[in-house]
Design a protein around this motif. Structure first.
Motif, mmCIF file in Angstrom:
data_model
loop_
_atom_site.group_PDB
_atom_site.id
_atom_site.type_symbol
_atom_site.label_atom_id
_atom_site.label_comp_id
_atom_site.label_asym_id
_atom_site.label_seq_id
_atom_site.Cartn_x
_atom_site.Cartn_y
_atom_site.Cartn_z
ATOM 1 N N ARG A 298 -18.122 -15.565 -0.516
ATOM 2 C CA ARG A 298 -18.288 -14.372 -1.346
ATOM 3 C C ARG A 298 -17.036 -13.494 -1.273
ATOM 4 N N SER A 299 -16.460 -13.368 -0.089
ATOM 5 C CA SER A 299 -15.277 -12.531 0.091
ATOM 6 C C SER A 299 -14.066 -13.124 -0.631
ATOM 7 N N GLU A 300 -13.908 -14.455 -0.560
ATOM 8 C CA GLU A 300 -12.791 -15.113 -1.242
ATOM 9 C C GLU A 300 -12.887 -14.899 -2.753
ATOM 10 N N ILE A 301 -14.090 -15.059 -3.307
ATOM 11 C CA ILE A 301 -14.270 -14.879 -4.746
ATOM 12 C C ILE A 301 -14.043 -13.423 -5.136
ATOM 13 N N LEU A 394 -8.393 -23.390 -0.897
ATOM 14 C CA LEU A 394 -9.601 -22.766 -1.453
ATOM 15 C C LEU A 394 -9.289 -22.012 -2.721
ATOM 16 N N PHE A 395 -8.232 -21.177 -2.667
ATOM 17 C CA PHE A 395 -7.892 -20.398 -3.846
ATOM 18 C C PHE A 395 -7.446 -21.301 -4.990
ATOM 19 N N GLY A 396 -6.708 -22.370 -4.654
ATOM 20 C CA GLY A 396 -6.298 -23.281 -5.711
ATOM 21 C C GLY A 396 -7.498 -23.909 -6.388
ATOM 22 N N GLY A 397 -8.476 -24.310 -5.583
ATOM 23 C CA GLY A 397 -9.679 -24.918 -6.140
ATOM 24 C C GLY A 397 -10.492 -23.927 -6.942
ATOM 25 N N LEU A 398 -10.673 -22.710 -6.404
ATOM 26 C CA LEU A 398 -11.450 -21.698 -7.110
ATOM 27 C C LEU A 398 -10.783 -21.303 -8.419
ATOM 28 N N LYS A 399 -9.442 -21.131 -8.388
ATOM 29 C CA LYS A 399 -8.748 -20.741 -9.606
ATOM 30 C C LYS A 399 -8.864 -21.827 -10.672
ATOM 31 N N SER A 400 -8.732 -23.081 -10.228
ATOM 32 C CA SER A 400 -8.835 -24.151 -11.206
ATOM 33 C C SER A 400 -10.242 -24.225 -11.786
ATOM 34 N N PHE A 401 -11.254 -23.942 -10.944
ATOM 35 C CA PHE A 401 -12.638 -23.947 -11.445
ATOM 36 C C PHE A 401 -12.874 -22.814 -12.421
ATOM 37 N N PHE A 402 -12.467 -21.600 -12.025
ATOM 38 C CA PHE A 402 -12.743 -20.442 -12.850
ATOM 39 C C PHE A 402 -11.922 -20.436 -14.132
ATOM 40 N N LYS A 403 -10.828 -21.211 -14.167
ATOM 41 C CA LYS A 403 -10.041 -21.315 -15.391
ATOM 42 C C LYS A 403 -10.440 -22.522 -16.225
#
Length: 448
Positions: A298-301, A394-403
């Protein structure tokens, strides 16, 4: 005559409405809807309407109970267990006669004492709203239950609150105490570099109507437990009772009632929940690890959303708040960064429910909850275990997902059974940040 015309007009309007409704329902049934079938659709829709009314009434009742606070779910006094408020005793004794006034000059001492008493009165009033003092067999139990609303993902303040939830702030000084009523409890471990704070000792002096003596060791213990994630119920207790009596006291809380306060009740929590005392410490460690993983996620997002704030959306929310509208009316990132709150809440509860399965699984396979939820977010058929501390992956994965990317840049070993979220047992090197301190295993209760 006019009445007959009015009745005729009403009948015609009614027939037209029924005809249009039948036409729409018949289209849904691909032109095969009979008269009896139409009557059944009326019954079904009428029943669904009443179910919605019942659900709305239940939600209003839940919100009303939430506003009432956690005191109704504390133990009920009996012939052996007495209950009182802090202000029912001489709670200002330490403020009037405590050691804090010794360093004050004679001229300023009366005013300093008056200020200290006033401060104690204000603090006691606040504490009495969320706590009770119990006494039994010469021991004192002070218990506080605080209710915390979920921080909004569409407000700047909400995202800041989420992003700092994973920070430690001394939470790693707690050792697992056990699982009671399905809630994991932890005990504060006092050490050379992490003593019980002076302000906490002063609160205990208010509770017991005594003077704080810093030359003597601390004569009470601190226990804490949390129910829920984001939307939380936090239980904290100060007591000088032995551990066995503490377990008995905590078992008298109304866990069914507290769990029903949450918009999403937590599985395994209730008055009938029974945990083997011998395995309670290990189970509490596992539950702390699940909580730390999802708190960190939750904090990372939230941090990612803060880094991608849309200025116009922030301005619109600010103006809405100034005109009495919700301050989170517009998505803070203009819908560029999604906030999968439902997935996090479902995953957290599934992780807790899966602990029983994990305990019965001797082969130890399954990967971490953090990696499994990440795999579900990215939509992959196979899930990967993400190392929580590697923020780049983590951020790379989250950014790719959210984009909208099809794949996530996260490295780790391949894990089978992608449809099931499971939790590894807590232990050395676990993502819950547990460590041995003075021969006792302590854990971080946050995600940091």
């Amino acid at each position: 005559m006019d009445a007959l015309r009015l009745i005729g007009f009403a009948l015609i309007v009614g027939l037209v409405v029924v005809g249009l409704d039948y036409y729409q329902q018949d289209k849904k049934h691909q032109g095969t809807l009979s008269a009896n079938g139409y009557v059944e659709t009326l019954k079904t829709r009428f029943a669904l309407y009443h179910e919605e009314l019942d659900a709305e009434a239940a939600e209003r009742d839940r919100q009303k109970r939430w506003r009432a606070g956690g005191k109704p779910y504390m133990p009920v006094p009996d012939s052996e267990l007495s209950r009182r408020a802090i202000m029912d005793s001489d709670f200002t004794l330490d403020a009037r006669e405590g050691g804090g006034l010794k360093s004050v000059s004679e001229a300023a001492r009366p005013l300093a004492s008056k200020v200290a008493v006033q401060k104690a009165e204000i603090q006691a009033k606040k504490l009495d709203k969320v706590s009770w003092v119990y006494e039994k067999a010469g021991h004192t139990y002070w218990i506080e239950i605080k209710l915390r609303q979920e921080a909004s993902a569409d407000s700047l303040a909400g995202n800041i609150a989420r992003s700092i939830d994973s920070m430690d702030f001394g939470a790693s000084n707690y050792a697992p105490f056990g699982v009671i009523g399905g809630v994991a409890y932890f005990q504060f471990v006092e050490a050379e570099y992490s003593p019980i704070h002076l302000d906490v000792r002063k609160v205990w002096s208010m509770i017991t109507a005594k003077v704080t003596d810093l030359t003597q060791p601390v004569g009470f213990q601190i226990y804490t437990g949390t129910l829920g994630l984001g939307e939380e119920i936090r239980v904290e207790m100060y007591t000088d009772a032995p551990e066995q009596d503490v377990r008995i006291f905590l078992s008298q809380l109304d866990y069914d009632g507290m769990n029903a306060l949450l918009s999403r009740p937590v599985p395994g929590v209730g008055n009938e929940a029974v945990t083997d005392p011998d395995g309670g410490i290990e189970r509490a460690l596992q539950m702390a690890e699940v909580r730390a993983e999802f708190t960190r996620l939750r904090s990372e997002i939230a941090q990612l959303r803060i880094e991608n704030i849309n200025g116009l959306a922030l301005l619109a929310n600010t103006m809405a708040a100034q005109h009495g509208l919700p301050s989170d009316a517009f998505d803070l990132t203009a819908n560029n960064i999604q906030s999968p709150d439902d997935l996090i809440q479902i995953g957290y509860r599934k992780g807790l429910a899966g602990l029983e399965i994990e305990n019965a699984d001797a082969d130890g396979s399954g990967g971490s909850v953090f990696g499994r939820l990440f795999g579900k977010l990215t939509g992959g058929s196979e899930e990967k275990e993400v190392e929580p501390k590697s923020s780049g992956g983590l951020f790379g994965g989250l950014k790719s997902f959210f984009k909208g990317s099809e794949t996530a840049d996260a490295s780790g070993k391949r894990v089978n059974e992608a449809s099931e979220i499971r939790v590894n047992k807590g232990g050395a090197g676990s993502s819950g940040k547990c460590a041995f301190k003075d021969a006792r295993k302590t854990c971080s209760l946050s995600g940091g």
